[in-house]
Enzyme design. Structure first.
Site, short mmCIF file in Angstrom:
data_model
loop_
_atom_site.label_atom_id
_atom_site.label_comp_id
_atom_site.label_asym_id
_atom_site.label_seq_id
_atom_site.Cartn_x
_atom_site.Cartn_y
_atom_site.Cartn_z
N ASP A 16 0.88 -1.18 0.00
CA ASP A 16 0.00 0.00 0.00
C ASP A 16 0.91 1.22 0.00
OD1 ASP A 16 -2.28 1.64 0.27
OD2 ASP A 16 -2.04 1.73 2.43
N SER A 17 0.31 2.39 -0.16
CA SER A 17 1.10 3.62 -0.09
C SER A 17 1.50 3.94 1.36
CB SER A 17 0.28 4.77 -0.66
OG SER A 17 -0.94 4.87 0.04
N CYS A 75 -4.27 -1.39 -1.85
CA CYS A 75 -4.38 0.05 -2.07
C CYS A 75 -5.50 0.30 -3.06
CB CYS A 75 -3.05 0.58 -2.63
SG CYS A 75 -3.13 2.34 -3.02
N GLU A 114 -2.64 8.76 8.52
CA GLU A 114 -1.17 8.63 8.60
C GLU A 114 -0.61 9.38 9.81
OE1 GLU A 114 1.23 6.93 6.71
OE2 GLU A 114 -0.35 5.94 5.58
N CYS A 129 -10.84 3.24 0.12
CA CYS A 129 -9.41 3.44 0.31
C CYS A 129 -9.07 2.63 1.56
CB CYS A 129 -9.14 4.92 0.53
SG CYS A 129 -7.55 5.27 1.28
N HIS A 138 -7.05 2.91 3.81
CA HIS A 138 -6.78 3.65 5.05
C HIS A 138 -8.07 3.87 5.86
CE1 HIS A 138 -2.87 4.71 3.37
NE2 HIS A 138 -2.57 5.41 4.46
N1 DGL Z 1 -4.54 3.11 1.05
C1 DGL Z 1 -4.53 3.90 -0.15
C2 DGL Z 1 -5.79 3.60 -0.93
O1 DGL Z 1 -6.41 2.60 -0.64
C3 DGL Z 1 -4.26 5.28 0.23
C4 DGL Z 1 -4.37 6.23 -0.84
C5 DGL Z 1 -3.29 7.19 -1.06
O2 DGL Z 1 -2.14 6.89 -0.91
O3 DGL Z 1 -3.69 8.28 -1.47
O4 DGL Z 1 -6.22 4.28 -1.83
#
Ligand code: DGL
Length: 270
Positions: free
Chosen positions: A10-11, A73, A154, A188, A190
């Protein structure tokens, strides 16, 4: 059987929603997790940049000979075609979050009114709506981009009584109440870290779908069907990598996973 690890990326910390479910379902599996915390958020970036990052994330996980890669992600899963991403890769088993999340949302809705919240890139792609309408042509899908949620998560603003998060969430979710959705895809990965806030605002009649958890369930099913689960009888190892400071990442990891996960956390470069 196959004792190689499962790769998840993931990011940032959002993919931990997938890792948590994987640990619950498949405790003996080894897992390699990558959170690209130096470059989060992905959701505000261009398609080309997201593709470049995703290819690097995949290449990193492949160094560990993973048997499957889960794109935990929402942004990467929505903006890019998963098949294209893996076209030149040695990994033959992979999944993004869209299909498992959509299947589960469709099974949950009673009034065929489904809400989708996600990053600007995810909502702009319209991919959840497209996938849902393939299942049922007259389904009503209400999308809302929520760009402030990723930085809030975050930075650890996840408590139910956090005033800032609550205010932002009330504004973002207003349309879901107005449109009477009975199922909300937290599009998302997150966002499930804020699910207590969402549940409080929307009430218990709205089903919240976590794509990270759904893709973990999907992975468990596929590995079982293909006879690729580990034959190890002891608990698997979890190795977590981030691309920025381990300190903040570790705080987020223990806040979300608790201390029982016993994961090794390291900083890496891609
Ligand atoms: N967890 C990522 C997602 O599901 C985060 C998004 C991001 O980095 O903007 O989209």
């Amino acid at each position: 059987m196959n004792n190689n690890p499962i790769g998840v990326f993931d990011s940032g910390v959002g993919g931990l929603t997938c890792l948590k479910e994987l640990r619950k379902l498949l405790p003996n599996e080894d897992i390699i997790y990558l959170g690209d915390t130096a470059r989060v958020p992905y959701g505000t970036k261009s398609r080309e940049t997201i593709a470049e990052y995703a290819i690097q994330d995949i290449a990193f996980l492949e160094k560990y000979n993973v048997k499957m890669i889960l794109i935990a992600c929402g942004t990467v899963s929505s903006v890019l075609m998963t098949e294209d991403l893996f076209a030149k890769s040695k990994t033959k088993l992979y999944s993004g979050v869209i299909y498992p999340a959509v299947k589960s949302a469709f099974a949950a809705t009673r009034n065929n009114r489904i809400g989708v919240i996600g990053t600007p890139a995810t909502i702009r792609s319209g991919c959840y709506g497209k996938a849902l309408r393939e299942l049922c042509a007259d389904i009503k899908v209400v999308g809302r981009a929520c760009p402030l949620f990723v930085p809030l998560v975050e930075n650890g603003y996840t408590a139910k009584d956090n005033k800032v998060t609550r205010l932002v969430a009330e504004e973002y979710l207003e349309v879901m109440k107005k449109e009477n959705v009975d199922t909300l895809i937290m599009g998302c990965t997150h966002y499930p870290l804020l699910k207590d806030v969402f549940a409080d605002i929307l009430g218990d009649k709205v089903t919240l779908i976590s794509p990270g958890a759904e893709v973990a369930r999907y992975a468990a099913k596929v590995l079982m069907q293909k006879n690729l689960l580990t034959d190890r009888q002891t608990q698997g190892q979890c190795r977590l990598f981030c691309t920025d400071s381990e300190e903040l990442f570790s705080e987020n990891v223990s806040a979300f996973l608790g201390s029982d996960i016993n994961a090794e956390i390291s900083k890496c470069s891609l």
